[in-house]
Design a protein around this motif. Structure first.
Motif, mmCIF file in Angstrom:
data_model
loop_
_atom_site.group_PDB
_atom_site.id
_atom_site.type_symbol
_atom_site.label_atom_id
_atom_site.label_comp_id
_atom_site.label_asym_id
_atom_site.label_seq_id
_atom_site.Cartn_x
_atom_site.Cartn_y
_atom_site.Cartn_z
ATOM 1 N N ARG A 1 7.181 2.667 24.525
ATOM 2 C CA ARG A 1 6.415 1.800 23.639
ATOM 3 C C ARG A 1 5.994 0.533 24.389
ATOM 4 N NH1 ARG A 1 10.814 3.049 20.300
ATOM 5 N NH2 ARG A 1 10.351 4.404 18.518
ATOM 6 N N LEU A 2 4.766 0.105 24.128
ATOM 7 C CA LEU A 2 4.206 -1.069 24.789
ATOM 8 C C LEU A 2 4.260 -2.272 23.854
ATOM 9 C CD1 LEU A 2 1.080 0.793 26.151
ATOM 10 C CD2 LEU A 2 2.979 -0.022 27.559
ATOM 11 N N GLY B 1 -12.190 2.366 25.443
ATOM 12 C CA GLY B 1 -11.997 2.870 24.107
ATOM 13 C C GLY B 1 -10.543 2.591 23.753
ATOM 14 N N MET B 2 -9.953 3.411 22.911
ATOM 15 C CA MET B 2 -8.549 3.234 22.553
ATOM 16 C C MET B 2 -7.701 4.159 23.412
ATOM 17 S SD MET B 2 -9.307 1.022 20.371
ATOM 18 C CE MET B 2 -7.679 0.623 19.768
ATOM 19 N N CYS B 3 -6.695 3.583 24.060
ATOM 20 C CA CYS B 3 -5.870 4.371 24.981
ATOM 21 C C CYS B 3 -4.407 4.440 24.570
ATOM 22 C CB CYS B 3 -5.980 3.818 26.402
ATOM 23 S SG CYS B 3 -5.408 2.107 26.572
ATOM 24 N N PHE C 1 0.813 -1.222 0.000
ATOM 25 C CA PHE C 1 0.000 0.000 0.000
ATOM 26 C C PHE C 1 0.852 1.281 0.000
ATOM 27 C CE2 PHE C 1 -2.996 -3.112 1.619
ATOM 28 C CZ PHE C 1 -4.187 -2.743 1.032
ATOM 29 N N GLY C 2 2.101 1.130 0.347
ATOM 30 C CA GLY C 2 2.956 2.306 0.449
ATOM 31 C C GLY C 2 2.902 2.966 1.812
ATOM 32 N N VAL C 3 2.043 2.456 2.703
ATOM 33 C CA VAL C 3 1.948 2.951 4.078
ATOM 34 C C VAL C 3 1.816 1.749 5.000
ATOM 35 C CG1 VAL C 3 0.923 5.190 3.511
ATOM 36 C CG2 VAL C 3 -0.558 3.229 3.878
ATOM 37 N N PRO C 4 2.377 1.816 6.205
ATOM 38 C CA PRO C 4 2.267 0.686 7.131
ATOM 39 C C PRO C 4 0.914 0.675 7.838
ATOM 40 C CG PRO C 4 3.490 2.456 8.167
ATOM 41 C CD PRO C 4 3.189 2.915 6.753
ATOM 42 N N VAL C 5 0.564 -0.465 8.421
ATOM 43 C CA VAL C 5 -0.597 -0.546 9.292
ATOM 44 C C VAL C 5 -0.170 -0.077 10.685
ATOM 45 C CG1 VAL C 5 -2.398 -2.006 10.253
ATOM 46 C CG2 VAL C 5 -1.443 -2.535 8.012
ATOM 47 N N HIS C 6 -0.918 0.866 11.238
ATOM 48 C CA HIS C 6 -0.638 1.357 12.583
ATOM 49 C C HIS C 6 -1.495 0.578 13.588
ATOM 50 C CE1 HIS C 6 1.584 5.312 11.776
ATOM 51 N NE2 HIS C 6 1.490 4.681 10.624
ATOM 52 N N ASP C 7 -0.839 -0.179 14.438
ATOM 53 C CA ASP C 7 -1.547 -0.970 15.440
ATOM 54 C C ASP C 7 -1.969 -0.078 16.600
ATOM 55 O OD1 ASP C 7 -2.610 -3.196 16.650
ATOM 56 O OD2 ASP C 7 -0.715 -3.901 17.490
ATOM 57 N N HIS C 8 -3.164 -0.345 17.150
ATOM 58 C CA HIS C 8 -3.687 0.423 18.273
ATOM 59 C C HIS C 8 -4.227 -0.525 19.339
ATOM 60 C CE1 HIS C 8 -4.142 3.339 14.822
ATOM 61 N NE2 HIS C 8 -3.385 4.006 15.653
ATOM 62 N N TYR C 9 -4.335 -0.007 20.548
ATOM 63 C CA TYR C 9 -4.708 -0.855 21.687
ATOM 64 C C TYR C 9 -5.831 -0.213 22.489
ATOM 65 C CZ TYR C 9 -4.419 -3.085 26.262
ATOM 66 O OH TYR C 9 -4.715 -3.729 27.433
ATOM 67 N N GLY C 10 -6.850 -1.030 22.819
ATOM 68 C CA GLY C 10 -7.938 -0.526 23.639
ATOM 69 C C GLY C 10 -8.847 -1.647 24.102
ATOM 70 N N GLN C 11 -9.904 -1.276 24.785
ATOM 71 C CA GLN C 11 -10.875 -2.220 25.324
ATOM 72 C C GLN C 11 -12.246 -1.551 25.378
ATOM 73 O OE1 GLN C 11 -9.329 -3.143 29.248
ATOM 74 N NE2 GLN C 11 -8.042 -4.792 28.457
ATOM 75 N N SER C 12 -13.287 -2.371 25.569
ATOM 76 C CA SER C 12 -14.628 -1.808 25.753
ATOM 77 C C SER C 12 -14.643 -0.828 26.909
ATOM 78 C CB SER C 12 -15.640 -2.924 26.026
ATOM 79 O OG SER C 12 -15.696 -3.845 24.970
ATOM 80 N N GLU C 13 -13.869 -1.128 27.964
ATOM 81 C CA GLU C 13 -13.866 -0.313 29.172
ATOM 82 C C GLU C 13 -13.104 0.997 29.011
ATOM 83 O OE1 GLU C 13 -13.722 -4.698 30.501
ATOM 84 O OE2 GLU C 13 -12.935 -3.455 28.884
ATOM 85 N N THR D 1 2.501 3.885 21.920
ATOM 86 C CA THR D 1 2.566 4.630 23.178
ATOM 87 C C THR D 1 1.177 5.145 23.549
ATOM 88 O OG1 THR D 1 3.077 6.665 21.966
ATOM 89 C CG2 THR D 1 4.950 5.355 22.737
ATOM 90 N N ALA D 2 1.065 5.692 24.759
ATOM 91 C CA ALA D 2 -0.224 6.201 25.225
ATOM 92 C C ALA D 2 -0.688 7.372 24.371
ATOM 93 C CB ALA D 2 -0.116 6.627 26.678
#
Length: 540
Positions: free
Chosen positions: A427-428, A333-335, A319-331, A355-356
């Motif tokens: 970084r986590l 949202g994305m943090c 695609f020419g761009v990377p996939v940015h991974d994100h982290y969150g939960q129902s409790e 990171t946060a």
């Protein structure tokens, strides 16, 4: 644009105001002629809904819901795919100051009934294809069933109403509930006991806006598509709510997932900002040889399960761009995540959750003590509630014990239930779920639910469910099954058990692997030793 810390504070002041009104914030304040939702069918035909049309239609449906007895604070469930009808219904619920309970359409009747009973839903709006799941039965007695509204042209059962019926009502005004009132009720999975109710207050809109802006970097001129199902937190938070909050247009595909169709939508509608689960990217990798020239994505995002480094590198090559991974939960949202917005972006390191986000402080605590672990040391991923102004979750509704397990005794730390490490740059890195929730295809499945379904079969004595790594869906549901004395395992019995789970929970929960065993590994106190089950979990 203000600096991130100041911007978070401005959003908090706006969304946590006593006069906060969800219908105004997500619809009425935006230009009436701007497109809110583009609904795309499997044949790639589409229909647009403007913010003006959304305001008009949701006001009428709100009036119809009020005639059914829906009042501020009442729960109204939806059992429907994404699209215009979902957006209109959700806005109608919020216009009344009521609480929207999104339900996943792949759920079996028992799973739907559990959530309807627990939420006390006064009404449920469903697609015509979902109506049979709401018929009275042992899981949902007729005398406690909510009012049913269907989306088709005519009622399907005596006493049903249709959305068109509701739209003939006198329009209802928008109710201001304030920032502390709930507007969403979701159900989070866990290994111990049934799903737990998470009520999302209006002030959580600040956290959702933070991710939409800084995590996803959705801009006014973007064509945004979040392919996650609106019955799950990532789909409802950031496929429905946050685009409306920001006044952006979003695509809603009304078709089951297919990698070829996904590519067609990306190309036909020139999607520039795309979010999906890692399963979607792995499926695209399996079919995509050459990128169509019409695909012009600027940002790619992922959430729902760990994203392996090879997928990040593949996306950048193709695609020419990377996939940015994100982290969150129902409790939450994305943090945390690999932020896309230039103001907060840090160099991408494949394999890291990032990171946060602004407004959040996310770190790793030592395995036992509630103190931060040193960089590189394995521990528990946690949110510092005292240093996270975007934090909104205070506990599960009606589940004080489950709430207590989520927080440290002094309530400073929210314990995510995940384990991992962090590096010196903050970084986590994800290691595993410490509560053994199975993540398959972006969906969270509890061993408790699978085991409960399997135990309903007369030949099953006991069982334990778990996840095993899979290159396509992340994990496959597996189950070790102890049969009653005199019963022999067979392929036919294994398939019958799979069908039982599919019927009682959802199609994606059926165990891909069933092992018939003589006994389950247990501790001296009788607890199952899940780490010794066949096919141990080995998440990267």
């Amino acid at each position: 644009m203000a600096d991130p810390a100041r911007q978070v504070q401005e959003w908090l002041e706006r969304y946590d105001s006593p006069s906060a009104c969800v219908a105004h914030l997500l619809c009425d304040r935006h230009p009436a002629d701007a497109t809110a939702v583009t609904e795309v069918d499997a044949d790639l035909s589409a229909r647009d809904l403007t913010y003006g049309e959304l305001a008009e239609r949701s006001s009428a449906v709100a009036g119809g819901l009020a005639e059914l007895g829906v009042r501020p604070g009442d729960r109204v469930a939806t059992l429907m795919d994404g699209g215009i009808d979902l957006a209109v219904t959700a806005l109608a619920v919020w216009r009344l100051g009521a609480v929207h309970v999104p339900l996943f359409t792949a759920f079996a009747p028992s799973a739907i009934a559990l959530r309807l009973r627990d939420s006390g839903a006064r009404a449920v709006v469903c697609g015509d294809d979902q109506r049979p799941k709401l018929d009275p039965g042992s899981d949902l007695p007729a005398d406690s069933a909510p009012a049913v509204v269907t989306t088709g042209a005519a009622p399907l059962r005596p006493g049903d109403r249709t959305l068109a019926d509701l739209e003939r009502a006198r329009p209802a005004p928008a109710a201001a509930t304030g920032g502390a009132a709930p507007f969403l009720r979701l159900y989070a999975s866990g290994t111990a006991g049934p799903p737990r109710a998470v009520e999302v207050p209006v002030r959580a809109l600040a956290a959702l806006h933070v991710y939409h802006h800084y995590g996803l970097d959705v801009r006014d001129d973007d064509v945004f598509w979040n392919a996650a199902d609106p019955g799950w937190f990532y789909g409802v938070y950031h496929g429905l709510v946050s685009p409306l909050l920001a006044g952006h247009r979003s695509l809603h595909l009304r078709a089951g997932f297919d990698p070829e169709l996904t590519l067609d939508v990306l190309a036909t509608y020139e999607v520039t900002n795309f979010a999906a689960t890692p399963t979607v990217y792995r499926a695209l990798r399996s079919v995509l040889k050459t990128l169509p020239p019409e695909v012009v994505v600027r940002r790619l995002a992922s959430s729902g399960e760990p994203l392996h480094a090879d997928v990040v590198r593949w996306a950048e090559d193709v695609f020419g761009v990377p996939v940015h991974d994100h982290y969150g939960q129902s409790e939450l949202g994305m943090c945390a995540g690999n932020h896309s917005h230039d103001e907060v972006a840090v160099p991408l390191k494949p394999g890291s959750m990032g990171t946060a986000l602004p407004g959040w402080t996310v770190t790793v605590l030592e395995p036992v003590d509630d103190v931060e672990a040193a960089p590189g040391v394995f521990g528990r991923v946690a949110v510092d509630t005292a240093a996270s102004p975007a934090m909104w979750f205070a506990g599960y509704q009606g589940s004080p014990l489950a709430t207590a397990r989520r927080f440290s005794p002094d309530h400073r730390w929210y314990l995510t239930g995940d384990t991992g490490t962090r590096d010196a740059a903050g970084r986590l890195y994800f290691s595993s779920r410490d509560d053994d929730v199975i993540l398959t295809g972006g969906y969270r499945i509890t061993p408790f639910d699978v085991e409960s379904a399997l135990l309903q079969h007369p030949d099953v004595e006991e069982t334990a469910a778990y996840g095993v790594p899979d290159d396509v869906v992340g994990e496959v549901v597996a189950a070790d099954v102890v049969l009653r004395e005199g019963v022999r395992g067979s392929d036919e019995l294994a398939e019958a058990l799979r069908e039982l789970v599919r019927a009682r929970i959802a199609s994606h929960a059926g165990p891909g692997r069933i092992n018939f065993v003589a006994q389950l590994p247990r501790t001296a106190s009788g607890k199952i030793q899940r780490f010794r089950l066949r096919g141990p979990r080995q998440r990267a």
